[in-house]
Write an enzyme that holds these catalytic residues in place. Structure first.
Site, PDB file in Angstrom:
ATOM      1  N   CYS A  79      -5.297 -10.226   1.009  1.00 44.16           N
ATOM      2  CA  CYS A  79      -4.550  -9.569   2.084  1.00 44.16           C
ATOM      3  C   CYS A  79      -5.426  -9.441   3.328  1.00 44.16           C
ATOM      4  CB  CYS A  79      -4.083  -8.187   1.627  1.00 44.16           C
ATOM      5  SG  CYS A  79      -3.238  -7.242   2.909  1.00 44.16           S
ATOM      6  N   CYS A  87      -5.699  -1.197   6.240  1.00 43.12           N
ATOM      7  CA  CYS A  87      -4.705  -0.153   5.981  1.00 43.12           C
ATOM      8  C   CYS A  87      -5.197   0.919   5.016  1.00 43.12           C
ATOM      9  CB  CYS A  87      -3.413  -0.779   5.457  1.00 43.12           C
ATOM     10  SG  CYS A  87      -3.455  -1.261   3.725  1.00 43.12           S
ATOM     11  N   CYS A  90      -5.759  -0.748  -0.561  1.00 44.70           N
ATOM     12  CA  CYS A  90      -6.350  -1.455  -1.696  1.00 44.70           C
ATOM     13  C   CYS A  90      -7.868  -1.470  -1.547  1.00 44.70           C
ATOM     14  CB  CYS A  90      -5.820  -2.887  -1.780  1.00 44.70           C
ATOM     15  SG  CYS A  90      -4.050  -2.993  -2.130  1.00 44.70           S
ATOM     16  N   CYS A 163       3.035  -6.379   2.791  1.00 41.92           N
ATOM     17  CA  CYS A 163       2.195  -5.702   1.803  1.00 41.92           C
ATOM     18  C   CYS A 163       2.253  -6.536   0.535  1.00 41.92           C
ATOM     19  CB  CYS A 163       2.700  -4.286   1.539  1.00 41.92           C
ATOM     20  SG  CYS A 163       1.797  -3.436   0.227  1.00 41.92           S
ATOM     21  N   GLU A 289      10.182  20.176 -17.063  1.00 38.06           N
ATOM     22  CA  GLU A 289       9.804  19.505 -15.819  1.00 38.06           C
ATOM     23  C   GLU A 289      10.054  20.442 -14.640  1.00 38.06           C
ATOM     24  OE1 GLU A 289       8.905  17.480 -12.658  1.00 38.06           O
ATOM     25  OE2 GLU A 289       8.535  16.503 -14.592  1.00 38.06           O
ATOM     26  N   CYS A 358      -3.233   9.831 -15.327  1.00 40.85           N
ATOM     27  CA  CYS A 358      -3.520   8.915 -14.215  1.00 40.85           C
ATOM     28  C   CYS A 358      -4.868   9.206 -13.580  1.00 40.85           C
ATOM     29  CB  CYS A 358      -2.411   8.976 -13.169  1.00 40.85           C
ATOM     30  SG  CYS A 358      -2.135  10.597 -12.444  1.00 40.85           S
TER      31      CYS A 358
END
Length: 404
Positions: A79, A87, A90, A163, A289, A358
């Protein structure tokens, strides 16, 4: 021997360093005259010329401006916006995909050693494409209405024409060709049913996002289940993540007929859907939740399943009202479950706990809490659900510790 004096670095200063190792958060560590520096766009072992971008009392930050001795794992980023002035999305595009995964595995090992005081070796597994994988994108427009992303550690919007990590269903280049209203947050979501929704909200103020294009509810098919996902509800970003994680959770959970399962931070019911057939008509699932949008979706998704109870609210608040569970599945936000929630889960004495994480640092911390409460980590898998970035997804299985 007298300790080395620590020199004060200056923003804008250019120095030469050798890169030592990867750090949690997508940076790489270097040292210079007693100073610790977190460097972007480097690779361990490289000799680089770097420019200091910020200074602090404990560490400094810098960008690579020239690679003097390059790693054999350095590649040309696919990219054009993946660079120090780009940007900011990444952080690993300059590294071969194989080395990216090894670096992520190193981060997991380091976090478990430092935080949980455990030796942990794990392979970060591929889940599919390294480009064209992201089904949820949050962009920002500049004051002239050009679509882009905010640069690293700045408030500047970098306009982009495409993107490369966006899924083809996003059709990002088409959206980038438009002129938008300035200073707007543009949230784009695409489903595997070939639907696309766009929501807008101002970057300033307290206004909520509003649907601009497409359906308010997207339809996702995962394994053999159909799920509804509203624009304001969380959904996994990688196009293959829902099915991959559902299969791993199903395998790790080992749910039996008539089990009582807790699905904590359950969202729209991704994991409940994967387990509902396993509990059978005599079993039940309680999904907790905090997002009203997500529980509204979950209520529709399980409208025909009388043995699924959907609860809207804080997990830590509702867990004390539950007396027992056979299996607990949790998928907390990035900062993890925390000591209170871990203690409440352990109190329920489940035979199996499946933790989807995560952030390896939060998982390592919570693993320590589980160990204190009598639960051992018996299995861990890691997945490259965010290729070209430093992010990693882990799935951990905990069981009651065996007493010798």
């Amino acid at each position: 021997m007298a300790p080395t004096m620590k020199r004060t670095l200056v923003v804008g200063e250019v120095i030469e360093v050798t890169i030592e190792k990867v750090a949690h958060g997508g940076h790489f560590i270097a040292r210079h005259e007693g100073c610790v520096i977190f460097v972007r766009h480097a690779i361990p072992g490289e000799k680089c010329r770097i420019q200091i971008t910020s200074v602090g009392s404990s560490f400094n930050r810098a960008d690579v401006v020239e690679t003097l001795e390059a790693s054999t794992d350095r590649v040309v980023a696919p990219c054009e916006y993946s660079n120090r002035n780009g940007c900011g999305g990444c952080d690993f595009q300059h590294i071969t995909i194989e080395r990216q995964r090894k670096l992520k595995a190193d981060v997991i090992t380091e976090q478990f050693a430092r935080i949980a005081k455990m030796e942990m070796a794990v392979e970060v597994e591929s889940v599919g494409p390294e480009l064209g994988w992201r089904s949820r994108i949050t962009s920002t427009t500049d004051k002239n209405g050009r679509l882009g992303f905010i640069g690293s550690r700045s408030h500047t919007v970098i306009p982009v024409s495409n993107c490369l990590v966006a899924a083809k269903e996003i059709r990002f280049s088409e959206l980038a060709a438009r002129t938008w209203k300035g200073d707007m947050r543009v949230e784009i979501a695409a489903s595997n049913s070939d639907e696309r929704s766009i929501s807008l909200m101002p970057t300033r103020g307290e206004s909520k996002s509003r649907l601009s294009e497409g359906p308010a509810i997207l339809h996702e098919k995962v394994l053999d289940k159909a799920l509804e996902v509203s624009n304001n509800s969380f959904w996994q970003g990688h196009v293959n993540a829902p099915s991959v994680l559902s299969e791993v959770v199903r395998d790790f959970a080992g749910v039996k007929n008539a089990d009582h399962v807790l699905d904590l931070y359950g969202g729209v019911g991704l994991f409940a859907a994967a387990l509902i057939d396993m509990v059978g008509s005599e079993g039940r699932i309680e999904l907790i939740e905090g997002s009203k949008s997500a529980t509204s979706d979950a209520s529709r998704n399980f409208a025909e399943n009388t043995n699924v109870k959907v609860i809207t609210g804080d997990v830590a608040t509702h867990l004390p009202r539950i007396n027992s569970a056979d299996v607990v599945v949790l998928d907390p936000p990035r900062d993890g479950a925390g000591k209170i929630v871990v203690s409440e889960i352990a109190r329920l004495k489940p035979r199996t706990i499946v933790y989807v994480a995560c952030d390896p640092a939060a998982l390592a911390r919570d693993t320590g809490y589980f160990l204190e409460r009598g639960y051992s980590l018996v299995k861990l898998r890691a997945f490259d659900l965010f290729p070209m970035t430093h992010h990693i997804e882990c799935v951990a299985r905990f069981e009651p510790a065996k007493v010798s």
